[in-house]
Design a protein around this motif. Sequence first.
Motif, mmCIF file in Angstrom:
data_model
loop_
_atom_site.group_PDB
_atom_site.id
_atom_site.type_symbol
_atom_site.label_atom_id
_atom_site.label_comp_id
_atom_site.label_asym_id
_atom_site.label_seq_id
_atom_site.Cartn_x
_atom_site.Cartn_y
_atom_site.Cartn_z
ATOM 1 N N UNK A 210 48.420 41.933 38.651
ATOM 2 C CA UNK A 210 47.877 42.197 37.319
ATOM 3 C C UNK A 210 48.648 41.380 36.289
ATOM 4 N N UNK A 211 47.923 40.915 35.271
ATOM 5 C CA UNK A 211 48.516 40.075 34.228
ATOM 6 C C UNK A 211 48.353 40.717 32.851
ATOM 7 N N UNK A 212 48.481 42.034 32.785
ATOM 8 C CA UNK A 212 48.300 42.717 31.515
ATOM 9 C C UNK A 212 46.904 42.482 30.972
ATOM 10 N N UNK A 213 46.806 42.143 29.694
ATOM 11 C CA UNK A 213 45.519 41.903 29.076
ATOM 12 C C UNK A 213 44.823 40.648 29.542
ATOM 13 N N UNK A 214 45.520 39.822 30.334
ATOM 14 C CA UNK A 214 44.937 38.561 30.801
ATOM 15 C C UNK A 214 44.185 38.691 32.118
ATOM 16 N N UNK A 215 44.135 39.900 32.700
ATOM 17 C CA UNK A 215 43.287 40.102 33.867
ATOM 18 C C UNK A 215 44.030 40.302 35.167
ATOM 19 N N UNK A 216 43.335 40.023 36.276
ATOM 20 C CA UNK A 216 43.852 40.278 37.615
ATOM 21 C C UNK A 216 43.523 39.094 38.518
ATOM 22 N N UNK A 217 44.384 38.892 39.515
ATOM 23 C CA UNK A 217 44.149 37.865 40.521
ATOM 24 C C UNK A 217 44.364 38.469 41.903
ATOM 25 N N UNK A 218 43.429 38.198 42.815
ATOM 26 C CA UNK A 218 43.555 38.654 44.197
ATOM 27 C C UNK A 218 43.742 37.453 45.115
ATOM 28 N N UNK A 219 44.679 37.591 46.037
ATOM 29 C CA UNK A 219 44.943 36.577 47.061
ATOM 30 C C UNK A 219 44.678 37.236 48.414
ATOM 31 N N UNK A 220 43.921 36.569 49.272
ATOM 32 C CA UNK A 220 43.602 37.153 50.569
ATOM 33 C C UNK A 220 44.161 36.312 51.701
ATOM 34 N N UNK A 221 44.216 36.931 52.873
ATOM 35 C CA UNK A 221 44.898 36.319 54.012
ATOM 36 C C UNK A 221 44.224 35.029 54.477
ATOM 37 N N UNK A 222 42.954 34.819 54.120
ATOM 38 C CA UNK A 222 42.277 33.587 54.507
ATOM 39 C C UNK A 222 42.541 32.443 53.538
ATOM 40 N N UNK A 223 43.441 32.657 52.550
ATOM 41 C CA UNK A 223 43.805 31.619 51.604
ATOM 42 C C UNK A 223 42.985 31.597 50.322
ATOM 43 N N UNK A 224 42.010 32.501 50.199
ATOM 44 C CA UNK A 224 41.167 32.528 49.002
ATOM 45 C C UNK A 224 41.907 33.156 47.826
ATOM 46 N N UNK A 225 41.532 32.739 46.621
ATOM 47 C CA UNK A 225 42.082 33.290 45.382
ATOM 48 C C UNK A 225 40.910 33.660 44.475
ATOM 49 N N UNK A 226 40.933 34.890 43.948
ATOM 50 C CA UNK A 226 39.861 35.379 43.094
ATOM 51 C C UNK A 226 40.494 35.938 41.814
ATOM 52 N N UNK A 227 39.990 35.527 40.664
ATOM 53 C CA UNK A 227 40.582 35.964 39.394
ATOM 54 C C UNK A 227 39.496 36.387 38.417
ATOM 55 N N UNK A 228 39.832 37.384 37.576
ATOM 56 C CA UNK A 228 38.940 37.802 36.488
ATOM 57 C C UNK A 228 39.782 37.977 35.229
ATOM 58 N N UNK A 229 39.180 37.797 34.053
ATOM 59 C CA UNK A 229 39.921 38.037 32.804
ATOM 60 C C UNK A 229 40.031 39.525 32.529
ATOM 61 N N UNK A 230 40.912 39.876 31.606
ATOM 62 C CA UNK A 230 41.025 41.254 31.174
ATOM 63 C C UNK A 230 39.883 41.650 30.252
#
Length: 305
Positions: A210-230
């Motif tokens: 979590x990045x506070x008001x700047x949103x969240x980022x998910x990292x998965x075991x297959x190397x993918x990265x998923x991010x959304x803003x706050x």
Amino acid sequence: MIVVAGEALIDLVPQGTGALAALTPALGGGPYNTAVALGRLGSPAAFCSRVSYDAFGEALLDGLRRAGVDVTAVQRGPEPTTLAVATLDAGGSAAYSFYVEGTADRLFTAPATLPAGTRAVSFGTCSLVLEPGASAYEELMRHASAQGVFTALDPNIRPGLIADADAYRARFKSWLPSVTLLKLSEEDARWLGGTPQEWLAAGPAAVVITHGGDGLTAYTADGAVHAVPGERVNVVDTIGAGDTVNAALLHGLAARDALSPEALTALGAQGWTRLLRFAARAAAVTCSRAGAEPPYAHELDGPSD
């Protein structure tokens, strides 16, 4: 059933900024807030802890019951309830000092079995620091993982409680083979050291930061990265925001029947984006009101929207 294991305590919440602001007692503790949030979102949830027989302890149990959380796994004791005194800065962020000596939650003992129908167990915060309870929660984590149960960890670091930082960091690394989902704040990540990729290599199937008001980022075991803003909101304070994210992630995964390592990877970009947006919305509601007051399901769109 999602079981949340960890402390329940009383937050003394300041009614303003500065060290001498008036304090109001509020129900709290990271795991406690997570359990309440799960109940309010509509997930079948149970709380696994040790709670005092004092008036604060009774109030804590009443709060769980009102949220629909099963409390049959809660142990009780005559010791006092832990107190956490919060201080807010001008932006609403909270820092804490704790009164923990001889309190009930420290004397938790690992149960022989988990509640019937347990699909996931969530751990974190003070309960994994303060002995002798910390070793009991660690035992429960390892046992649940060995039984194939989905495990979630939110370390929610409180540096003032950690006497030996290096020893705690080593212990944290020792938990990772028993963790399915690791969720932590940007501040926690810096304090712990390491990278999402290093943590994934040690065991978890996914890491959410979590990045506070700047949103969240998910990292998965297959190397993918998923991010959304706050989600933009007028912040009253941030108490319980991370706990709400934790609950929203677990609730959303349960709703998708995705409480397994394989399912976390199979969510893909669309699934992770929807899940993270749901968690961001839930946290924004919590930040919009004083204290740890997570949202109810009717205040949010569904986890798959």
